[in-house]
Enzyme design. Structure first.
Site, short mmCIF file in Angstrom:
data_model
loop_
_atom_site.label_atom_id
_atom_site.label_comp_id
_atom_site.label_asym_id
_atom_site.label_seq_id
_atom_site.Cartn_x
_atom_site.Cartn_y
_atom_site.Cartn_z
CG ASP A 12 2.68 -2.04 5.17
OD1 ASP A 12 2.77 -1.62 4.29
OD2 ASP A 12 2.33 -1.79 5.99
CB SER A 13 2.50 2.40 6.07
OG SER A 13 1.81 1.83 5.62
CB CYS A 75 4.43 -0.70 1.68
SG CYS A 75 3.21 1.34 2.15
CD GLU A 154 -4.02 1.10 10.43
OE1 GLU A 154 -3.93 2.24 11.35
OE2 GLU A 154 -3.25 0.37 9.81
CB CYS A 186 -4.41 -0.62 -0.77
SG CYS A 186 -3.73 0.47 1.18
CG HIS A 188 -4.29 -1.95 6.07
ND1 HIS A 188 -3.71 -0.98 5.37
CD2 HIS A 188 -4.77 -1.53 6.45
CE1 HIS A 188 -2.51 -0.74 6.65
NE2 HIS A 188 -3.97 -0.34 7.48
N1 DGL Z 1 0.52 0.03 3.29
C1 DGL Z 1 0.04 0.62 2.10
C2 DGL Z 1 -0.76 1.04 0.74
O1 DGL Z 1 -0.44 -0.06 0.53
C3 DGL Z 1 -1.17 1.88 3.06
C4 DGL Z 1 -1.22 2.45 4.73
C5 DGL Z 1 -0.92 3.55 4.27
O2 DGL Z 1 -1.39 4.60 3.56
O3 DGL Z 1 0.47 3.74 4.59
O4 DGL Z 1 -0.54 1.23 0.01
#
Ligand code: DGL
Length: 273
Positions: A12-13, A75, A154, A186, A188
């Site tokens: 993931d990011s 992600c 976060e 997403c 989160h």
């Molecule tokens: N992990 C990213 C997503 O699911 C969210 C956080 C980001 O913008 O990197 O799109």
């Protein structure tokens, strides 16, 4: 020859993909996981397709050095922008979170109106809409970018009046349109699922791609005879975590989501891959 006891690579990011890793831990308890969170280069949601694709290729190259048997792009933004290209370049299964979420949403809606919330990148890509319409062409898919949700999560404001207020502002238009299904597109968003559910009301079904992706991964590994045959023990390096920056902060957040006690997260120089 793939070793069925090899780990699954999840990336993931940053920290958000831990919601996907957590589902894999729950649904596939025998599997080992190598997780990479790109904490130095987060967020992906506001970056271009080219940049996110380059990052994704580097992460896939890193995960290959860990001898993973399959890769999960946890992600949504990376799944939306990079997966079609990257999955063609590797000889192990690569799955993203978008297809499993889209499939279940298409099966769930009764009135043909589906909402998708995600980062700016995921919504701009219209990828959920494309996959849903492949399954159910006459569906209306309404996308809504919710960029403030990631920082709110976060910051730990999972249950907070500020999050309630922002959620109302973002989602009122989806309520007015009369969607009956909402994809939490997403990483989160499952962490503020209770707030989103309260605002949308009980007539709207929430689809969590993290959960659906773990189910899809299980089906895939079963189908390919790649499920691990022996239970991995915690001492077996069962779950390993790598990040590109801020290992301590990552560890702290991870321990609030995953209940296995994450002992360490190691920094790796992802730009070198
Ligand atoms: N992990 C990213 C997503 O699911 C969210 C956080 C980001 O913008 O990197 O799109």
């Amino acid at each position: 020859m793939i070793n069925e006891d090899a780990p699954i690579g999840v990336f993931d990011s940053g920290v958000g993909g831990l919601t996907v890793a957590r589902e894999i831990m729950r649904q596939l308890p025998n599997e080992k996981i190598v997780y990479f969170g790109d904490t130095a280069r987060v967020p992906y949601g506001s970056k271009s397709r080219e940049t996110v694709t380059r990052y994704t290729r580097q992460i896939v190259r890193f995960l290959r050095t860990q001898n993973v048997k399959a890769i999960v792009a946890a992600c949504n933004t990376a799944s939306a922008y990079a997966l079609d290209e990257v999955e063609r370049e590797v000889d192990i299964p690569v799955i993203g979170v978008v297809k499993p979420g889209a499939k279940v949403a298409a099966q769930t809606t009764l009135n043909g109106k589906i909402g998708v919330i995600g980062t700016e990148g995921t919504i701009a890509s219209s990828i959920y809409s494309r996959y849903i319409k492949e399954i159910k062409p006459d569906t209306d898919v309404i996308g809504k970018a919710c960029p403030l949700f990631v920082p709110l999560v976060e910051e730990g404001l999972w249950e907070d009046p500020v999050t309630d207020e922002i959620t109302k502002r973002y989602l009122t238009e989806l309520i007015d349109i009369g969607i009956d299904t909402l994809i939490l597109g997403c990483t989160h968003y499952p962490l503020i699922r209770a707030t989103i559910g309260r605002v949308m009301g009980d007539k709207v079904t929430l689809v969590n791609p993290a959960y659906e992706t773990a189910r899809e991964l299980k089906r895939l590994l079963e189908g390919e005879n790649m499920l691990s045959s022996r239970a991995a023990k915690l001492g077996d390096n069962r779950y390993r975590f790598y990040v590109s920056d801020g290992a301590e902060k990552f560890k702290h957040f991870a321990n609030s989501i995953i209940k296995y006690g994450i002992l360490s997260a190691k920094i790796i120089p992802i730009e070198d891959y």
